[in-house]
Design a protein around this motif. Structure first.
Motif, PDB file in Angstrom:
ATOM      1  N   ARG A 107      38.557  35.510  39.047  1.00 48.74           N
ATOM      2  CA  ARG A 107      37.962  36.802  39.429  1.00 48.74           C
ATOM      3  C   ARG A 107      38.656  37.948  38.684  1.00 48.74           C
ATOM      4  O   ARG A 107      38.015  38.912  38.267  1.00 48.74           O
ATOM      5  N   ARG A 110      37.366  37.921  35.122  1.00 47.67           N
ATOM      6  CA  ARG A 110      36.003  38.455  35.041  1.00 47.67           C
ATOM      7  C   ARG A 110      35.994  39.969  35.194  1.00 47.67           C
ATOM      8  O   ARG A 110      35.289  40.682  34.479  1.00 47.67           O
ATOM      9  N   SER A 111      36.796  40.471  36.136  1.00 50.98           N
ATOM     10  CA  SER A 111      36.775  41.914  36.419  1.00 50.98           C
ATOM     11  C   SER A 111      37.440  42.725  35.317  1.00 50.98           C
ATOM     12  O   SER A 111      37.284  43.940  35.260  1.00 50.98           O
ATOM     13  N   SER A 465      30.552  40.378  42.382  1.00 57.68           N
ATOM     14  CA  SER A 465      30.480  41.437  41.379  1.00 57.68           C
ATOM     15  C   SER A 465      30.550  42.828  42.009  1.00 57.68           C
ATOM     16  O   SER A 465      31.088  43.753  41.437  1.00 57.68           O
ATOM     17  N   SER A 468      34.347  43.771  42.764  1.00 58.61           N
ATOM     18  CA  SER A 468      35.358  43.893  41.705  1.00 58.61           C
ATOM     19  C   SER A 468      35.381  45.298  41.125  1.00 58.61           C
ATOM     20  O   SER A 468      34.477  46.075  41.291  1.00 58.61           O
TER      21      SER A 468
END
Length: 468
Positions: A107, A110-111, A465, A468
């Motif tokens: 995570r 991704r962020s 999503s 984040s």
């Protein structure tokens, strides 16, 4: 992006980040040990891809830690490396599978907004298969399987790095970093790479005569006596501009008939040729086609995951050609039902007729064998297939298939994520395989369809999503 792109290697402790750093930089600068947390500071090195020079950063393992502790400071160094990087290599241990820490730090990756290449390290051996497929649920795209310790899979990793950074390279590098795989090429280069073809079949089917006809010269000893060829002979040549590596093999007989030591060695050599080949041409005698041993050979080639063609030799000796060909195709369809659509091509090696059609079938089948279907296409197909024939119920609850992807080709291999894989009968898996084959026009090649118990990774990704 800076003039020298920077790549950060991140992941939880002891997944092999430093081993990967050393492998890619061709150094031993990073300390390597089974002791978790040995790397504490960021370490930079130079990573060359073709004519491009990249900066590679090895980082400490990402892990939860109390504020102000050494582990917390190590984590901050890793986060700073991600912030400074143009690309993140997120490394997991495929043998250990996906852990809660992997999911938490995925995570973070991704962020960050940085492009990420997901690396499934320690992928040597069967024990790593489960972890490789679990990696899809991280929502970081398709993982690339490598073994940093043994230098395997690096050509694929280098290609993914180049693609993510927009670098143009024509050949994926391999040998100088210890990658003992053959380099994978772009489409133009792949056409210049020899296509490996094995000619196999029972003794006296005319294999060596066919090889000579394709080569345009008498390279192989031929004659009416069965068993003249004792070993697999490889020959490189061009067929209308396309490079070929052709293997003529000894005739394969039933095990009960293999008595001489030389024939035992010949049979094992032919089996090795099948494993090495990309396309296997099963050559049969038109006057005695598709006997039990022919079908056994074809079945073995399919089990090995090879593309299969049936060549029917001595076609000039057949009178009622149309009916004879229909009978052979029907028998192939019935006896090799696990691979529908195998091409059956009549030839006469002696008179050199039918060779163009045979090679056209070989090239066409090889293209299908190498075909990759995009994940969006597959997931548009899956709901329609489920609507046409719904999955059965197990223990009173209908089994759900939520997501499908294609992790590899050669042969085409698909993985569907399922709520209860053990409850889905083989007949339904066969239905999905055949429907997929028909929809995407993939006749004549083995298709591997695997199930994994997992949630849809993109559902999780969408759900997170907003946080984040």
């Amino acid at each position: 992006m800076s003039s020298t792109p920077t790549i950060a290697i991140v992941g939880r402790p002891n997944v092999g980040k430093s081993t990967l750093f050393n492998r890619l930089t061709q150094t031993r600068d990073a300390l390597v040990s089974d002791i978790p947390g040995l790397t504490r500071d960021r370490r930079d090195g130079v990573f060359e891809v073709g004519e491009h020079t990249l900066r590679l950063t090895d980082t400490a393992g990402l892990e939860d830690a109390s504020k102000g502790s050494i582990a917390d400071r190590m984590r901050q160094q890793s986060m700073a490396a991600i912030e400074a990087a143009d690309l993140v290599l997120f490394v997991i241990d495929a043998r250990a599978g996906i852990t809660p820490d992997d999911e938490a730090f995925a995570r973070i990756a991704r962020s960050s907004g940085k492009p990420v290449v997901l690396v499934a390290n320690k992928s040597e051996g069967r024990a790593a298969a489960g972890g490789f497929y679990e990696a899809f649920k991280l929502g970081l795209g398709d993982p690339v399987a490598v073994s940093a310790e043994h230098g395997e899979g690096l050509s694929d990793l280098i290609a993914d790095v180049a693609s993510a950074l927009g670098l143009k390279i024509t050949v994926r590098e391999k040998a100088r970093r210890g990658d003992d795989e053959e380099p994978a090429e772009d489409a133009a280069t792949a056409k210049r790479k020899p296509l490996r073809i094995a000619i196999v079949g029972r003794p006296n089917a005319g294999k060596s005569t066919l090889v000579n006809a394709l080569l345009g010269e008498d390279r192989m000893i031929t004659g009416p006596e069965p068993g003249l060829t004792r070993d697999a002979v490889s020959t490189a040549f061009d067929w209308k501009g396309r490079p070929i590596l052709l293997f003529d093999t000894a005739g394969l007989r039933r095990k009960a008939k293999i008595t001489e030591e030389a024939e035992k060695l010949s049979a094992s050599d032919a089996i090795r040729a099948i494993r090495f080949a990309e396309v296997v041409v099963i050559l049969v005698d038109a006057e005695h086609p598709l006997e039990h041993q022919d079908l056994t050979i074809a079945g073995h080639a399919a089990e090995e995951g090879r593309a299969v063609i049936i060549g029917v030799n001595k076609w000039d000796l057949i009178d009622n050609k149309q009916r004879h060909l229909k009978d052979i195709r029907d028998k192939v369809a019935n006896s090799l039902a696990q691979v529908p659509g195998i091409s059956v091509v009549p030839v006469s090696a002696l008179s050199e007729s039918g060779l163009d059609k045979l090679m056209q079938a070989v090239f066409s089948t090889a293209e299908i064998w190498n075909r990759r279907i995009s994940t969006p296409e597959l997931n548009r197909w899956l709901p329609s297939a489920l609507a046409r024939h719904a999955p059965p119920a197990s223990s009173g609850r209908r089994i759900k298939l939520r997501f499908i992807t294609q992790p590899s080709t050669r042969p085409p291999t698909f993985v569907a994520f399922c709520s209860k894989p053990e409850g889905l009968p083989k007949s339904y898996i066969k239905y999905l395989t055949n429907d997929l084959r028909d929809t995407f026009k993939m006749p004549g090649v083995p298709i591997r369809f695997n199930l994994r118990k997992s949630d849809n990774p993109f559902e999780k990704r969408r759900g997170r999503s907003g946080k984040s």
